[in-house]
Design an enzyme around this catalytic site. Structure first.
Site, PDB file in Angstrom:
ATOM      1  N   HIS A  82      36.643  35.549  51.002  1.00 27.30           N
ATOM      2  CA  HIS A  82      36.820  35.821  49.574  1.00 27.30           C
ATOM      3  C   HIS A  82      37.133  34.512  48.851  1.00 27.30           C
ATOM      4  O   HIS A  82      37.673  33.565  49.448  1.00 27.30           O
ATOM      5  CB  HIS A  82      37.978  36.801  49.351  1.00 27.30           C
ATOM      6  CG  HIS A  82      37.663  38.212  49.757  1.00 27.30           C
ATOM      7  ND1 HIS A  82      38.445  39.285  49.414  1.00 27.30           N
ATOM      8  CD2 HIS A  82      36.633  38.715  50.486  1.00 27.30           C
ATOM      9  CE1 HIS A  82      37.905  40.399  49.905  1.00 27.30           C
ATOM     10  NE2 HIS A  82      36.810  40.082  50.566  1.00 27.30           N
ATOM     11  N   GLU A  84      39.418  33.614  46.783  1.00 28.77           N
ATOM     12  CA  GLU A  84      40.818  33.172  46.781  1.00 28.77           C
ATOM     13  C   GLU A  84      41.190  32.506  48.105  1.00 28.77           C
ATOM     14  O   GLU A  84      41.868  31.473  48.127  1.00 28.77           O
ATOM     15  CB  GLU A  84      41.767  34.361  46.559  1.00 28.77           C
ATOM     16  CG  GLU A  84      41.575  35.091  45.247  1.00 28.77           C
ATOM     17  CD  GLU A  84      40.681  36.311  45.405  1.00 28.77           C
ATOM     18  OE1 GLU A  84      39.586  36.190  45.986  1.00 28.77           O
ATOM     19  OE2 GLU A  84      41.080  37.386  44.936  1.00 28.77           O
ATOM     20  N   CYS A 115      43.891  39.021  49.969  1.00 23.26           N
ATOM     21  CA  CYS A 115      44.114  37.811  49.167  1.00 23.26           C
ATOM     22  C   CYS A 115      45.523  37.793  48.573  1.00 23.26           C
ATOM     23  O   CYS A 115      46.143  36.731  48.477  1.00 23.26           O
ATOM     24  CB  CYS A 115      43.055  37.705  48.086  1.00 23.26           C
ATOM     25  SG  CYS A 115      41.399  37.432  48.772  1.00 23.26           S
TER      26      CYS A 115
HETATM   27 ZN   LIG Z   1      40.237  39.335  48.418  1.00 18.75          ZN
END
Ligand SMILES: [Zn+2]
Length: 177
Positions: A82, A84, A115
């Site tokens: 992801h 982040e 995250c």
């Molecule tokens: Zn995430």
């Protein structure tokens, strides 16, 4: 005999702001708009690999850009890739320090539980996000993991920075699917 009216009736103020008048600055959200525009541009780069457009930027305590990343889950076949997570890793690599004390992570979409956990672990001072994720958000929507009082670090959360633009970017992506 006429009844003197000294001035406008104070009860009948304008019903709306005059058109073309100055838009009131929002002291909370405005400082993060430039960084969110960077995150939006970063998110665009995810689409060519078929990834959902999510972009993130990590700002150093002085406001300079430490790292930027976009969702690469499809691009690299990694469920943890992801935006982040990648941005936090790159920021830590840039500083040579896993603690990102005083840093701000700016992301186009509300962080998920993974995250949010990484953000707590990184000790970032602040999380700024654009679009709300009512189905999976962990920064105030479905959960509020980042501000859970049982955890020993709780970043400040600011949401809704360029929220409509961030949401529209995602809507446009899913419209083409
Ligand atoms: Zn995430």
């Amino acid at each position: 005999m006429t009844h003197a009216v000294p001035g406008p009736d104070p009860r009948s103020g304008p019903t709306s702001e005059p058109l073309g008048g100055p838009v009131a600055a929002d002291p909370v959200r405005d400082p993060w708009r430039d960084a969110m525009r960077l995150a939006l541009a970063e998110a665009d780069a995810a689409v060519s690999a078929g990834d959902v457009p999510v972009g993130a930027v990590v700002l150093a305590p002085d406001g300079s850009v430490l790292a930027r990343a976009h969702n690469e889950r499809e691009a690299v076949g990694d469920p943890t890739a992801h935006a982040e997570i990648l941005a936090l890793r790159r920021a830590a690599a840039a500083t040579g320090e896993w603690r990102l004390t005083g840093c701000t992570l700016v992301v186009t979409l509300e962080p998920c539980v993974m995250c949010a956990g990484a953000l707590v672990q990184s000790r970032v001072e602040r999380v700024v996000f654009g679009a709300v994720d009512e189905k999976a958000g962990a920064a105030g929507s479905l959960w509020d993991l980042v501000r859970d009082r049982r955890l020993n670090h709780r970043p400040e959360v600011i949401h809704g920075v360029l929220g409509e633009e961030c949401a529209e970017q995602l809507t446009a992506f899913f419209r083409t699917r």
